[in-house]
Design an enzyme around this catalytic site. Structure first.
Site, PDB file in Angstrom:
ATOM      1  N   ASP A 146      -1.823  -2.704   5.404  1.00  0.00           N
ATOM      2  CA  ASP A 146      -1.453  -1.293   5.446  1.00  0.00           C
ATOM      3  C   ASP A 146      -2.629  -0.372   5.704  1.00  0.00           C
ATOM      4  OD1 ASP A 146       1.236  -1.494   5.286  1.00  0.00           O
ATOM      5  OD2 ASP A 146       1.265  -1.639   3.106  1.00  0.00           O
ATOM      6  N   HIS A 185      -4.783  -6.834  -2.811  1.00  0.00           N
ATOM      7  CA  HIS A 185      -3.483  -7.463  -2.596  1.00  0.00           C
ATOM      8  C   HIS A 185      -3.204  -8.413  -3.736  1.00  0.00           C
ATOM      9  CE1 HIS A 185      -0.113  -9.478  -0.677  1.00  0.00           C
ATOM     10  NE2 HIS A 185      -0.040  -8.397   0.066  1.00  0.00           N
TER      11      HIS A 185
END
Ligand code: CMC
Length: 428
Positions: free
Chosen positions: A364, A307
């Site tokens: 996700d 991320h």
């Protein structure tokens, strides 16, 4: 203002103000740097550039903190509902019971879409990706509600545009899916809550009602809360920058949907399942795929890992992992792809390549797994993310307008050819 920074170059020194946020984050304000010195700053991907001051979402990537309007995501996911969180993000405060009821009532009464939208929908072949259909439908809203074209209209009119899009996006999303699979669309049911109505629109038929499982509707509601805002990410920055040209709300949101579509952003949730399926088809050798992810000559990346801002853990991933376990158990889902996901997670969390680069499973990685368990088809995963992110985009667009932010227009460092004379076509 909080202190000053100094830049020294070629014997000159330039003083720049330092601004401080409410969580003590400091930033050097370079707004006057070019006027003072002719210098600009460069930061591809805006990895270290604040594009705005914002009072909506606070995120600390090192500590794994995420708060909407000051409220921790853990508490909101546990105690709130998606529409309540939408109200919080857009209007700035938690609603009273009466305010929430009125908001829910307004949303519920605008879920129906104009019959002429069928003509647009019918124009799409069944090969159309639902994200493309969704962004087109949102742009088409400008044709059906021309007053929405002007973002400078009265607040009541702007608010009506906001209500309409929150109400209608699930209808567009489900109809895009129905169009793809060749089923007749069903109409919204106003006696259902937001997520139950979406499930009805997705899985109902004109002849048969879909029985809503409250476990599925609740899990969906939680997922939407987790996706509702994430400060200045790729799609949100897109919404703000498109809106900064005074393009309409719907044009700005449609641009946000397209930005979200990419596999490095919202498209990662479907990419995760596609990756897990590919690993399964290939015989399930996790180490082989881990090596591919680590090989710099191989473009493959482990989808759902890493991320831009979270460098220890993604707080949304923690919540969603727990919810995924509960939903899978409650629904009794047995899925071989889940075993591959668990194996991959275990290997990656202990692999020096991933540990050194602070690459952890992100929201996700688990959202794809949970959507699959809820019966949502893979190419609808990113559409689900868009429905969840909608209130965040709206809140950020509204804040950008209220702050009267100037048109977004970055500069560049030019690296092309210097001036040269035009060469006649016969002499090239
Ligand atoms: N698999 C393998 N290596 C990776 C991965 C990955 N998923 N992510 C990052 N790396 C490596 C990358 O190759 C680089 O290595 P090196 O330093 O040796 O060159 C290092 O880690 C840093 O990566 P980066 O690309 O500079 O980091 P970034 O902040 O620009 O990118 C990211 C962040 C999310 C785009 C990236 O981690 C990625 O591509 N992840 C997979 C896609 C994904 O899951 N995206 C969903 C993000 S969460 C939802 C959302 O908020 O949009």
């Amino acid at each position: 203002m909080s202190g000053k920074a100094e830049i020294k170059l070629d014997g000159n020194s330039y003083e720049l103000p330092v601004v401080e946020g409410t969580e003590n984050e400091k930033a050097v304000d370079i707004g006057q740097l070019r006027a003072q010195s002719g210098l600009i700053t460069i930061d591809p991907g805006y990895k270290n550039t604040g594009a705005t001051k914002s009072a909506i979402t606070f995120l600390d990537g090192e500590k794994g903190i995420l708060r909407y309007r000051g409220y921790p995501i853990e508490e909101l996911a546990d105690k709130s509902s998606f529409l309540e969180v939408s109200y919080l993000l857009i209007f700035g405060e938690l609603p009273t019971a009466a305010e929430l009821e009125s908001f829910q009532h307004e949303i519920t009464n605008h879920t129906l879409i104009h019959e002429d939208f069928h003509k647009i929908l019918d124009g799409f072949p069944s090969s159309a990706h639902p994200m493309g259909v969704l962004s087109s439908m949102v742009t088409a809203m400008t044709a059906f509600y021309p007053l929405s074209l002007d973002p400078n209209r009265s607040w009541d009119e702007v608010k009506m545009s906001i209500i309409r899009i929150i109400a209608k996006l699930p209808t567009f999303a489900a109809w895009a899916y129905k169009n793809k699979i060749g089923q007749p669309v069903v109409y919204p049911k106003n006696n259902l809550d937001y997520c139950s109505n979406f499930l009805h629109l997705m899985f109902g038929l004109p002849s048969t009602d879909h029985v809503i499982d409250p476990v599925v509707a609740n899990a969906l509601d939680k997922l939407l809360i987790l996706h509702a805002d994430h400060e200045q990410n790729c799609s949100t920055s897109t919404v703000r920058i498109v809106g900064s040209s005074q393009a309409s709300l719907y044009a700005s949101l449609s641009a946000g949907i397209n930005a979200l579509w990419g596999p490095l952003h919202g498209g990662a949730n479907s990419a995760v399942i596609e990756m897990l399926e590919a690993i399964k088809e290939d015989g399930g050798d996790i180490n082989k795929w881990m090596n591919k992810a680590k090989d710099k000559d191989d473009p493959f990346r482990l989808m759902g890992f890493g991320h831009r801002v979270y460098k220890n853990f993604d707080p949304r991933a923690r919540i969603i992992k727990k919810a995924a376990d509960e939903v899978l158990e409650s629904l009794g889902v047995v899925d071989p792809v889940l075993d591959i996901a668990k194996g991959l997670e275990e290997v990656a969390l202990n692999d020096p390549y991933f540990v050194e680069r602070k690459l952890y499973p992100n929201v996700d990685f688990y959202s794809g797994i949970i959507y699959r368990a809820l019966g949502i088809p893979t190419d609808m995963f990113t559409v689900m993310f868009a429905i969840g992110r909608l209130p965040g985009w709206i809140a950020q667009w509204k804040e950008m307008r209220e702050n009267k932010e100037p048109i977004g227009r970055p500069r560049q460092v030019y690296t092309g050819a210097n001036q040269r004379p035009y060469v006649d076509i016969n002499k090239r």
